[in-house]
Write a protein that holds these residues in place. Structure first.
Motif, PDB file in Angstrom:
ATOM      1  N   LEU A 171       0.828  -1.212   0.000  1.00  0.00           N
ATOM      2  CA  LEU A 171       0.000   0.000   0.000  1.00  0.00           C
ATOM      3  C   LEU A 171       0.858   1.256   0.000  1.00  0.00           C
ATOM      4  O   LEU A 171       0.528   2.256  -0.667  1.00  0.00           O
ATOM      5  CB  LEU A 171      -0.924  -0.009   1.233  1.00  0.00           C
ATOM      6  CG  LEU A 171      -2.032   1.042   1.273  1.00  0.00           C
ATOM      7  CD1 LEU A 171      -2.966   0.881   0.094  1.00  0.00           C
ATOM      8  CD2 LEU A 171      -2.808   0.942   2.587  1.00  0.00           C
ATOM      9  N   ASP A 172       1.969   1.225   0.701  1.00  0.00           N
ATOM     10  CA  ASP A 172       2.845   2.400   0.766  1.00  0.00           C
ATOM     11  C   ASP A 172       3.668   2.610  -0.504  1.00  0.00           C
ATOM     12  O   ASP A 172       4.406   3.612  -0.613  1.00  0.00           O
ATOM     13  CB  ASP A 172       3.779   2.296   1.977  1.00  0.00           C
ATOM     14  CG  ASP A 172       3.054   2.621   3.274  1.00  0.00           C
ATOM     15  OD1 ASP A 172       1.938   3.183   3.201  1.00  0.00           O
ATOM     16  OD2 ASP A 172       3.571   2.300   4.359  1.00  0.00           O
ATOM     17  N   THR A 173       3.598   1.712  -1.485  1.00  0.00           N
ATOM     18  CA  THR A 173       4.230   1.972  -2.798  1.00  0.00           C
ATOM     19  C   THR A 173       3.414   2.978  -3.597  1.00  0.00           C
ATOM     20  O   THR A 173       3.865   3.492  -4.624  1.00  0.00           O
ATOM     21  CB  THR A 173       4.348   0.669  -3.610  1.00  0.00           C
ATOM     22  OG1 THR A 173       3.058   0.103  -3.826  1.00  0.00           O
ATOM     23  CG2 THR A 173       5.265  -0.334  -2.926  1.00  0.00           C
ATOM     24  N   ILE A 174       2.185   3.222  -3.105  1.00  0.00           N
ATOM     25  CA  ILE A 174       1.339   4.257  -3.725  1.00  0.00           C
ATOM     26  C   ILE A 174       1.547   5.547  -2.946  1.00  0.00           C
ATOM     27  O   ILE A 174       1.348   5.592  -1.728  1.00  0.00           O
ATOM     28  CB  ILE A 174      -0.145   3.841  -3.681  1.00  0.00           C
ATOM     29  CG1 ILE A 174      -0.340   2.479  -4.359  1.00  0.00           C
ATOM     30  CG2 ILE A 174      -1.009   4.896  -4.348  1.00  0.00           C
ATOM     31  CD1 ILE A 174      -1.721   1.900  -4.163  1.00  0.00           C
ATOM     32  N   VAL A 185       2.950   5.191  -8.381  1.00  0.00           N
ATOM     33  CA  VAL A 185       2.999   3.798  -7.874  1.00  0.00           C
ATOM     34  C   VAL A 185       4.328   3.185  -8.276  1.00  0.00           C
ATOM     35  O   VAL A 185       4.705   3.216  -9.455  1.00  0.00           O
ATOM     36  CB  VAL A 185       1.846   2.948  -8.444  1.00  0.00           C
ATOM     37  CG1 VAL A 185       1.930   1.520  -7.897  1.00  0.00           C
ATOM     38  CG2 VAL A 185       0.498   3.563  -8.142  1.00  0.00           C
ATOM     39  N   ASP A 186       5.028   2.623  -7.265  1.00  0.00           N
ATOM     40  CA  ASP A 186       6.265   1.897  -7.531  1.00  0.00           C
ATOM     41  C   ASP A 186       5.871   0.454  -7.896  1.00  0.00           C
ATOM     42  O   ASP A 186       5.808  -0.438  -7.050  1.00  0.00           O
ATOM     43  CB  ASP A 186       7.148   1.918  -6.278  1.00  0.00           C
ATOM     44  CG  ASP A 186       8.503   1.248  -6.525  1.00  0.00           C
ATOM     45  OD1 ASP A 186       8.693   0.669  -7.612  1.00  0.00           O
ATOM     46  OD2 ASP A 186       9.338   1.266  -5.603  1.00  0.00           O
ATOM     47  N   CYS A 226       5.603  -2.932  -5.693  1.00  0.00           N
ATOM     48  CA  CYS A 226       4.229  -3.345  -5.391  1.00  0.00           C
ATOM     49  C   CYS A 226       4.011  -4.792  -5.851  1.00  0.00           C
ATOM     50  O   CYS A 226       3.440  -5.614  -5.124  1.00  0.00           O
ATOM     51  CB  CYS A 226       3.235  -2.411  -6.082  1.00  0.00           C
ATOM     52  SG  CYS A 226       1.502  -2.782  -5.689  1.00  0.00           S
ATOM     53  N   ARG A 227       4.486  -5.084  -7.080  1.00  0.00           N
ATOM     54  CA  ARG A 227       4.331  -6.430  -7.621  1.00  0.00           C
ATOM     55  C   ARG A 227       5.071  -7.457  -6.745  1.00  0.00           C
ATOM     56  O   ARG A 227       4.557  -8.541  -6.460  1.00  0.00           O
ATOM     57  CB  ARG A 227       4.865  -6.477  -9.046  1.00  0.00           C
ATOM     58  CG  ARG A 227       4.544  -7.796  -9.768  1.00  0.00           C
ATOM     59  CD  ARG A 227       5.130  -7.825 -11.171  1.00  0.00           C
ATOM     60  NE  ARG A 227       4.601  -6.748 -11.982  1.00  0.00           N
ATOM     61  CZ  ARG A 227       5.323  -5.715 -12.441  1.00  0.00           C
ATOM     62  NH1 ARG A 227       6.610  -5.634 -12.160  1.00  0.00           N
ATOM     63  NH2 ARG A 227       4.773  -4.773 -13.173  1.00  0.00           N
ATOM     64  N   GLN A 268      -3.432   0.957   8.223  1.00  0.00           N
ATOM     65  CA  GLN A 268      -4.074  -0.266   7.759  1.00  0.00           C
ATOM     66  C   GLN A 268      -3.471  -1.504   8.447  1.00  0.00           C
ATOM     67  O   GLN A 268      -4.182  -2.408   8.885  1.00  0.00           O
ATOM     68  CB  GLN A 268      -3.919  -0.372   6.236  1.00  0.00           C
ATOM     69  CG  GLN A 268      -4.271  -1.710   5.622  1.00  0.00           C
ATOM     70  CD  GLN A 268      -5.754  -2.038   5.677  1.00  0.00           C
ATOM     71  OE1 GLN A 268      -6.547  -1.209   6.092  1.00  0.00           O
ATOM     72  NE2 GLN A 268      -6.103  -3.253   5.274  1.00  0.00           N
ATOM     73  N   ALA A 269      -2.133  -1.503   8.541  1.00  0.00           N
ATOM     74  CA  ALA A 269      -1.462  -2.634   9.191  1.00  0.00           C
ATOM     75  C   ALA A 269      -1.857  -2.719  10.662  1.00  0.00           C
ATOM     76  O   ALA A 269      -2.112  -3.811  11.188  1.00  0.00           O
ATOM     77  CB  ALA A 269       0.051  -2.503   9.058  1.00  0.00           C
TER      78      ALA A 269
END
Length: 617
Positions: A78-81, A90-91, A95-96, A318-319
């Motif tokens: 989520l933090d890649t956004i 978006v990274d 993320c992938r 979220q975590a």
């Protein structure tokens, strides 16, 4: 050898009391159960399957760690956004990578959870198999006094229902509680790494949950213990109904027995409903507090992030929310399993209560003579099933080798008690019993019982072949011995007419044979045992006159060359006895041959007149 004393019942049971009253009085005064001790003993049984337990523990650790990583990987994904310069970026490679790791962890969780379930089931069944084995062996070592004073249905319930309850708890609760503890530790560690303040706030609800659970548990324990006891009582009612069905139908008491069952069943239903309600209340309470905790963390985390009071991101919040769910879930799980654990502990207490009963005592070290003659001496023997109500007092009797002696008397005169003492089912309160000059109290019970064959009024046959039933009392019986015994007992002819002969399977209690055929098989069993002493306890009382004559011929073959004690109501069956002993008022009233006793016009004469002439004396 005559004697007298105060009037008492002498049927082996004191008036208003069973033979196990000594035991029953002690059982009713048991101290309150120790739940901690029960739990330790239960875990000791679980620990006997050490390899399975540690394999299960390893699976739980893997599953818990992987599940604890899930919110962390979601937070990273989520933090890649990010919002940079007014644009959403978006990274994708990162993320992938995090999403692939998340998917892999889910797959491993499924695989190890399946293994965990398999191992939990195996651990449960291994544990219960060990417990049932110990319980069955224990029951086989209990004294006759214990089995006489406890309902057979209740003992069966401990072997089946109580162990099933324990099995269910072990298969579900051990894994659930282990996972709960590990999840709680991992979740707390991760939450503290994100935010100490939010973690401390989230912990506020846990004492409330635990307090509510403890309060409800106080009431639940009582109802779950009562539920297990009533289940045992219900089994006892059913067992009585099945075994005594003919009597119930004969007297038209079906309705009253149904009412009895309905009363116990209704009591069980009420208790089970209350126990279930109390158990089910815990879940909603803990779920409400868990949801309150979730909202509290969301509001507090959002406020801290928006005000800049803490370096939190959307992914971090979220975590924390996911970990808070994982934090409350173990507490909910423990609360949900509490009812199952209490029920299992109630069942385990009942099982351990039997396991803690003393074995039948046997301190004998002397040996009987190799070539036994079968001389029996009762030397001033006294006995009572309760200390305040003696059954036999100062009985002195000598039975010579090969002699045929009959014990007669009114119903309840203690005839069977004499046999019980000779078989060492019970021990005399005073005096001694000698077999070939050796005090049987100093001889191992197994040796005494091997020296005596017994044919009972109620024939006991097992659900096995005729061959196995005849050979029951002796190992290594040959076909020749089996056939010779059957011929002696006059049952070879009907056995040979059966489709499978000696290999014919008998139904429960030999119900597919007539009463007379069952009795002849019991006589054949006594022949195979080749014991020098024989006890016949009302061996022909359940058969018709014609069958009785056939059985009497078989018994005559059996008694030849053996010291025989015949317990009989029908005086016609003991006219040719070498000695007839009349029991009355706790002592031997008179003794002699049939003709001698009739000539004396005493107790035996009165019995004879009542039985054959119907004349009151």
């Amino acid at each position: 050898m005559a004697g007298h004393g105060t009037q008492i019942r002498l049927d082996g049971r004191a008036p208003g009391a069973g033979p196990g009253d000594r035991m029953a009085g002690r059982v009713s005064a048991q101290k309150p159960k120790d739940r901690r001790k029960t739990l330790r003993r239960l875990f000791a049984y679980i620990g006997r399957s050490r390899a399975t337990f540690f394999a299960l523990l390893a699976c739980m650790v893997v599953v818990t760690v992987l599940e604890a990583l899930s919110p962390f990987l979601q937070q990273k994904a989520l933090d890649t956004i990010a919002l940079r310069g007014g644009r959403l970026t978006v990274d994708l490679p990162s993320c992938r990578a995090f999403l692939l790791l998340l998917g892999a962890s889910f797959m491993f969780v499924v695989a190890f959870t399946f293994m965990q379930e398999r191992l939990a089931a195996k651990l449960s069944q291994d544990t219960i198999a060990l417990m049932r084995g110990d319980l069955f062996r224990k029951i086989s070592r209990l004294s006759i006094a214990y089995t006489d004073s406890h309902r057979h249905g209740d003992l069966m319930s401990r072997m089946t229902n109580d162990t099933d309850t324990i099995s269910l708890a072990v298969s579900q609760s051990v894994a659930a509680l282990g996972s709960a503890v590990l999840t709680l530790a991992c979740s707390l560690a991760m939450m503290f790494s994100y935010s100490v303040r939010i973690t401390l706030v989230s912990l506020v609800t846990i004492p409330v949950i635990m307090g509510a659970s403890a309060l409800l548990a106080k009431f639940m324990r009582t109802y779950y213990a009562r539920q297990q006891r009533l289940l045992g009582e219900l089994n006892g009612v059913v067992e009585e109904n099945v075994t005594g069905y003919r009597t119930i139908v004969a007297y038209g008491r079906e309705a009253s027995r149904v009412e009895r069952f309905a009363a116990v069943s209704a009591d069980l239903k009420r208790t089970a409903v209350v126990a279930k309600v109390l158990g089910s209340v815990v879940g909603p309470i803990t779920n409400f507090l868990g949801n309150f905790q979730y909202v509290l963390i969301a509001v507090l985390g959002g406020w801290l992030m928006l005000t800049g009071r803490a370096a939190l991101t959307v992914g971090t919040i979220q975590a924390l929310l996911l970990y808070s769910k994982k934090l409350s879930h173990p507490v909910n799980m423990i609360a949900d399993q509490y009812a199952s654990i209490l029920s299992a502990l109630a069942g385990a207490e009942r099982v351990f209560a039997v396991l803690d009963e003393p074995d039948e005592t046997d301190a004998g070290t002397d040996s009987l003579t190799q070539d036994m003659r079968g001389e029996i001496v009762f030397d001033r023997v006294s006995f009572g099933y309760t200390t305040e109500r003696p059954v036999l007092r100062d009985i002195t009797l000598r039975v010579m080798p090969g002699q045929k002696i009959a014990l007669v008397g009114a119903t309840g005169s203690g005839k069977t008690t004499v046999a019980n003492l000779l078989m060492r089912f019970y021990e005399p309160d005073g005096g001694r019993i000698l077999l070939d000059g050796t005090d049987i109290a100093r001889v191992p019970k197994a040796d005494v019982r091997r020296a005596i064959s017994i044919v009972l009024q109620d024939t006991v046959l097992f659900q096995d072949t005729i061959r196995a039933n005849i050979a029951f009392g002796k190992d290594g019986v040959t076909d020749a011995e089996l056939d010779a015994a059957a011929r002696t007992a006059l049952c070879a002819s009907f056995i040979q007419k059966l489709p499978d002969g000696y290999d014919t399977e008998l139904s429960e209690r030999g119900a597919n044979l007539s009463e007379g055929q069952r009795q002849l098989l019991a006589i054949a069993r006594a022949v195979v045992a080749r014991a020098p002493v024989l006890i016949l306890d009302e061996a022909t009382s359940n058969v018709d006159t014609r069958t009785e004559m056939h059985i009497q011929t078989a018994l005559a073959n059996l008694m030849r060359g053996r010291t025989s004690i015949i317990i009989a109501h029908r005086l016609s069956t003991i006219r040719d006895a070498d000695l007839i002993v009349v029991l009355a008022d706790g002592a031997i009233a008179e003794s002699g041959t049939h003709e001698e006793l009739l000539a004396r016009r005493g107790e035996y004469y009165a019995l004879y007149r009542r039985q054959f002439a119907g004349i009151a004396t």
